[in-house]
Design a protein around this motif. Structure first.
Motif, mmCIF file in Angstrom:
data_model
loop_
_atom_site.group_PDB
_atom_site.id
_atom_site.type_symbol
_atom_site.label_atom_id
_atom_site.label_comp_id
_atom_site.label_asym_id
_atom_site.label_seq_id
_atom_site.Cartn_x
_atom_site.Cartn_y
_atom_site.Cartn_z
ATOM 1 N N TYR A 32 0.796 -1.267 0.121
ATOM 2 C CA TYR A 32 0.032 0.011 -0.061
ATOM 3 C C TYR A 32 0.882 1.228 -0.062
ATOM 4 N N LEU A 61 -0.542 4.774 5.740
ATOM 5 C CA LEU A 61 -1.144 5.753 4.682
ATOM 6 C C LEU A 61 -0.237 5.378 3.531
ATOM 7 N N LEU A 123 -12.648 -0.157 -2.224
ATOM 8 C CA LEU A 123 -12.153 0.988 -1.110
ATOM 9 C C LEU A 123 -11.644 2.199 -1.709
ATOM 10 N N VAL A 124 -10.706 2.015 -2.746
ATOM 11 C CA VAL A 124 -10.010 3.091 -3.445
ATOM 12 C C VAL A 124 -10.951 4.015 -4.190
ATOM 13 N N LYS A 125 -11.912 3.263 -4.887
ATOM 14 C CA LYS A 125 -12.944 3.892 -5.530
ATOM 15 C C LYS A 125 -14.084 4.736 -4.763
ATOM 16 N N SER A 127 -13.177 5.931 -1.826
ATOM 17 C CA SER A 127 -12.471 6.882 -0.983
ATOM 18 C C SER A 127 -12.737 8.375 -1.417
ATOM 19 N N TYR A 128 -12.249 9.378 -0.528
ATOM 20 C CA TYR A 128 -12.712 10.587 -0.778
ATOM 21 C C TYR A 128 -11.446 11.417 -1.495
ATOM 22 N N LEU A 129 -10.686 10.434 -2.174
ATOM 23 C CA LEU A 129 -9.463 11.028 -3.021
ATOM 24 C C LEU A 129 -10.103 11.448 -4.281
ATOM 25 N N SER A 133 -5.712 10.808 -7.887
ATOM 26 C CA SER A 133 -5.231 10.287 -6.636
ATOM 27 C C SER A 133 -5.567 8.798 -6.697
ATOM 28 N N LYS A 134 -6.885 8.771 -7.161
ATOM 29 C CA LYS A 134 -7.298 7.232 -7.123
ATOM 30 C C LYS A 134 -6.928 6.420 -8.170
ATOM 31 N N TYR A 137 -3.069 5.832 -6.787
ATOM 32 C CA TYR A 137 -3.177 4.818 -5.828
ATOM 33 C C TYR A 137 -3.374 3.370 -6.510
ATOM 34 N N TRP A 138 -4.125 3.169 -7.473
ATOM 35 C CA TRP A 138 -4.576 1.963 -7.672
ATOM 36 C C TRP A 138 -3.492 1.353 -8.623
#
Length: 150
Positions: A32, A61, A123-125, A127-129, A133-134, A137-138
């Motif tokens: 992560y 994080l 969870l990534v989708k 998220s409030y990112l 950023s999503k 992250y992915w």
């Protein structure tokens, strides 16, 4: 500095129980992209019986979203420079072996950490990112996941 299992062996009587937990936590931090997983983010707690155990995980994080970060907050990575060779999967397996973790426990930890892709994506989708950023992250997650799957 790199991870030195012999320090835990020396100072932690419940080492055989706690070492696999720390191993899983290191895998999680790698997968992560938590490049802030330095030694101050791993600690021991004294139980009412007077023995010690690994504390619950904290400060988790994806630091790569915020800064150009390394994979590990350790100068030499997971292992000492003379042992820090090969792909990351090999390095993790070497660390596990040096820590006295059985091959079965190593494989179980790898399987447990790498089998959550569907949940991670949800969870990534959710998220409030922001969208960029999503995506970052992915993509980071998927790249690291490929490195951990044999």
């Amino acid at each position: 500095m790199s991870i030195k299992p012999e320090l835990m062996k020396k100072h932690l009587p419940a080492y055989k129980i706690e070492a696999p937990k720390l191993f899983k936590l290191l895998l999680f931090n790698y997968l992560y992209s938590n490049g802030d997983a330095h030694f101050k983010n791993f600690s021991l707690l004294e139980t009412p019986m007077g023995d010690y155990r690994l504390s619950p995980a904290y400060d988790l994080l994806n630091t790569r979203l915020h800064i150009a970060d390394k994979d590990f907050a350790l100068d030499h990575g997971l292992l000492t420079p003379n042992k820090n060779k090969g792909k990351i999967l090999h390095q993790f397996k070497t660390l596990g072996q040096l820590a006295g973790i059985s091959n079965q426990q190593i494989e179980l930890a790898l399987k447990m950490i790498t089998n959550g892709s569907e949940k991670a994506e949800i969870l990534v989708k959710a998220s409030y990112l922001n969208d960029k950023s999503k995506r970052n992250y992915w993509q980071s997650y998927q790249g690291k996941l490929k490195n951990l799957i044999a």
